[in-house]
Design a protein around this motif. Sequence first.
Motif, short mmCIF file in Angstrom:
data_model
loop_
_atom_site.label_atom_id
_atom_site.label_comp_id
_atom_site.label_asym_id
_atom_site.label_seq_id
_atom_site.Cartn_x
_atom_site.Cartn_y
_atom_site.Cartn_z
N PRO A 103 0.82 -1.23 0.00
CA PRO A 103 0.00 0.00 0.00
C PRO A 103 0.84 1.27 0.00
CG PRO A 103 0.08 -0.92 2.21
CD PRO A 103 0.81 -1.90 1.32
N PHE A 104 1.53 1.53 -1.10
CA PHE A 104 2.39 2.71 -1.18
C PHE A 104 1.58 4.00 -1.08
CE2 PHE A 104 4.68 6.06 -3.46
CZ PHE A 104 5.89 6.03 -2.79
N LYS A 105 0.47 4.06 -1.82
CA LYS A 105 -0.34 5.29 -1.80
C LYS A 105 -0.86 5.58 -0.40
CE LYS A 105 -4.69 5.58 -2.87
NZ LYS A 105 -6.01 5.59 -3.54
N GLN A 106 -1.44 4.57 0.24
CA GLN A 106 -1.98 4.76 1.59
C GLN A 106 -0.88 5.19 2.56
OE1 GLN A 106 -2.49 2.31 -0.49
NE2 GLN A 106 -4.57 1.49 -0.38
N THR A 107 0.33 4.70 2.32
CA THR A 107 1.45 5.03 3.21
C THR A 107 1.84 6.49 3.08
OG1 THR A 107 2.30 2.76 3.10
CG2 THR A 107 3.84 4.48 3.81
N ILE A 108 2.00 6.97 1.85
CA ILE A 108 2.48 8.35 1.67
C ILE A 108 1.40 9.37 2.02
CG2 ILE A 108 4.20 7.72 -0.04
CD1 ILE A 108 2.32 8.79 -2.22
N LEU A 109 0.13 8.95 2.07
CA LEU A 109 -0.93 9.88 2.43
C LEU A 109 -1.10 10.02 3.94
CD1 LEU A 109 -3.72 9.06 -0.21
CD2 LEU A 109 -2.08 10.94 -0.21
N LYS A 110 -0.42 9.19 4.71
CA LYS A 110 -0.51 9.28 6.16
C LYS A 110 0.24 10.51 6.67
CE LYS A 110 1.18 5.28 7.28
NZ LYS A 110 1.58 4.09 8.06
N ASP A 111 -0.29 11.15 7.68
CA ASP A 111 0.39 12.29 8.28
C ASP A 111 1.69 11.83 8.94
OD1 ASP A 111 -1.61 14.05 7.55
OD2 ASP A 111 -2.73 13.78 9.43
N GLY A 112 2.75 12.60 8.69
CA GLY A 112 4.02 12.33 9.36
C GLY A 112 4.79 11.13 8.86
N VAL A 113 4.41 10.60 7.69
CA VAL A 113 5.13 9.43 7.19
C VAL A 113 6.58 9.79 6.87
CG1 VAL A 113 4.48 9.83 4.77
CG2 VAL A 113 5.04 7.53 5.54
N THR A 114 7.50 8.90 7.18
CA THR A 114 8.91 9.14 6.90
C THR A 114 9.27 8.60 5.52
OG1 THR A 114 9.61 7.04 7.86
CG2 THR A 114 9.44 8.94 9.35
N ARG A 115 10.37 9.10 4.99
CA ARG A 115 10.85 8.61 3.70
C ARG A 115 11.16 7.11 3.78
NH1 ARG A 115 15.96 11.54 1.16
NH2 ARG A 115 14.50 13.30 1.34
N GLU A 116 11.75 6.68 4.90
CA GLU A 116 12.12 5.27 5.07
C GLU A 116 10.87 4.39 5.04
OE1 GLU A 116 13.24 7.80 6.89
OE2 GLU A 116 15.32 7.80 6.15
N GLU A 117 9.80 4.84 5.70
CA GLU A 117 8.57 4.06 5.72
C GLU A 117 7.97 3.98 4.32
OE1 GLU A 117 4.25 3.94 8.06
OE2 GLU A 117 5.64 5.61 8.39
N ALA A 118 8.00 5.08 3.60
CA ALA A 118 7.47 5.09 2.23
C ALA A 118 8.24 4.13 1.35
CB ALA A 118 7.53 6.50 1.66
N ILE A 119 9.56 4.17 1.44
CA ILE A 119 10.39 3.31 0.59
C ILE A 119 10.17 1.84 0.92
CG2 ILE A 119 12.79 2.63 0.12
CD1 ILE A 119 13.49 5.64 0.24
N GLU A 120 9.98 1.54 2.19
CA GLU A 120 9.75 0.14 2.58
C GLU A 120 8.45 -0.39 2.00
OE1 GLU A 120 11.19 -3.26 3.93
OE2 GLU A 120 12.21 -1.33 4.00
N ASN A 121 7.54 0.49 1.62
CA ASN A 121 6.27 0.07 1.04
C ASN A 121 6.27 0.14 -0.49
OD1 ASN A 121 3.84 -0.55 3.01
ND2 ASN A 121 5.19 0.92 4.02
N ILE A 122 7.46 0.15 -1.07
CA ILE A 122 7.58 0.00 -2.53
C ILE A 122 7.68 -1.49 -2.84
CG2 ILE A 122 8.99 0.45 -4.55
CD1 ILE A 122 9.91 3.04 -3.24
#
Length: 517
Positions: A103-122
């Motif tokens: 769920p990359f889209k849902q991850t990046i739309l979360k408030d305060g998401v970090t770059r590391e968290e976003a990348i892990e959801n690729i």
Amino acid sequence: MKRALISVSDKAGIVEFAKKLVELGVEIISTGGTAKKLIENGVKVIGISDVTGFPECLDGRVKTLHPNIHAGLLAMRSSEEHMKQLEELNVTPIDLVVVNLYPFKQTILKDGVTREEAIENIDIGGPTMLRSAAKNFQDVAVVVDPEDYDTVLKEVEDKGEVSYETKFYLCSKVFEHTSHYDTLIANYMRKQRNANDFPETISMTFEKVQDMRYGENPHQKAAFYREVGNTKGCLTNAKQLHGKALSFNNINDTNGALELLKEYDEPTVVACKHANPCGVGSADNICDAYVKAYKADPVSIFGGIIVANREIDKNTAEEINKIFVEIVVAPSYSEEAIEVLTQKKNIRVLTLENILQKQPDTAYDLKKVSGGLLIQTIDNELLPNDLEVVTKTKPSKEQMEDLKFAWKVVKFAKSNGIAIGKDKMSLGVGPGQVNRIWACKQAIRHAVEHLGADSLKGASLASDAFFPFPDCVEEAAKAGITCIIQPGGSIRDKLSIEACDKYGIAMVFTGMRHFRH
């Protein structure tokens, strides 16, 4: 169909789907959390490691990236050589792939998401399996959307396999899906770099909100899409409380009205018709603001669009209901106002939180042309810090406020555009003319017809671009207008300045224009 590989993040309906496949004689390969869920619900599963002969590793980053998987997907059943190689390598073909992605889209739309968290959801393995299966669609059915589960099950039950036509349809959905997914990632990375240039190639992705009944005209087809990301204050986030669905033109016109409304902090109502402002009013309360907007042009507002930046109360709703309007948009409504407005069947009532929130400066404005696309940054600026008074007569504080009010209106009128205002009320708008003097005469004529000639005494006039001739000043002077705001920059500026000095008109140069085509 003998073997299916299932690995999904969205597990809605997957247990029922897998159970039915097993009943139809299909064996299931699965991975990680999907395998666990299926086993817990009584579905017999072959673990991915049993197929690859290699354990999942790197915290699950590597599971399906293996020849035993991709050879089983990419082998062409019509090729004797391919099938011979599968037999020699002891690889079993895979006939169905059911995959949806991290769920990359849902991850990046979360408030305060970090770059590391976003990348892990690729997702890496998922898109690879999808593309392998889709490339070999004539032999492998590939499902990325749970909405297609029933179609696949019915065909397997009826025919023992999925038809060629359905497999090609599913294949096309896969490439749309992976393209959307990769574009989200690319755009996220670009924003992380704070890039503000225009790239050599550009990919954008939008998600459908709804199909329209028709487009700009009844013989045209249309749909409405939203950007992926923070769209607070945008029409895509509005909630409709009453009335039939919005049309293509409704959406386009309402968007224009909302863009103008965002320029005002005080209680303000904007009335719009065919994407042009026809009445704008600001006051201490929203009812008085509406009355000003209505009086500005009681003819054009009929069948138009009304947007307000404060809650609509009962009094305002009763004023609105005196005429027919297509749409009302506001951040909220009192219960009494809703009762009043919904008495009319054909009015659309929408609520929009964050109605004054503008798009970020990094947003794009897009204009489609035949065979291409024009892209520019959005026009988020209003006025420069320094305004130049170029005439002997200087505007008073009150006149300067009127000039700024009219300047906001003309910014959102189609060019060539003229707007006239006084006491926080638009008096006349001349939009979209092929020459500026026509726009000026139209704005003056509208004010005279609806408000009387005296309404223009002491009024302010705004022009979206410079005066090439002094003719607009001459018309303004005859009407009683006492101050003008315009960009300046014409080689004949001197003629307009001299005309203003002749009639005692104050004129301000902005050094900034606002064409709107």
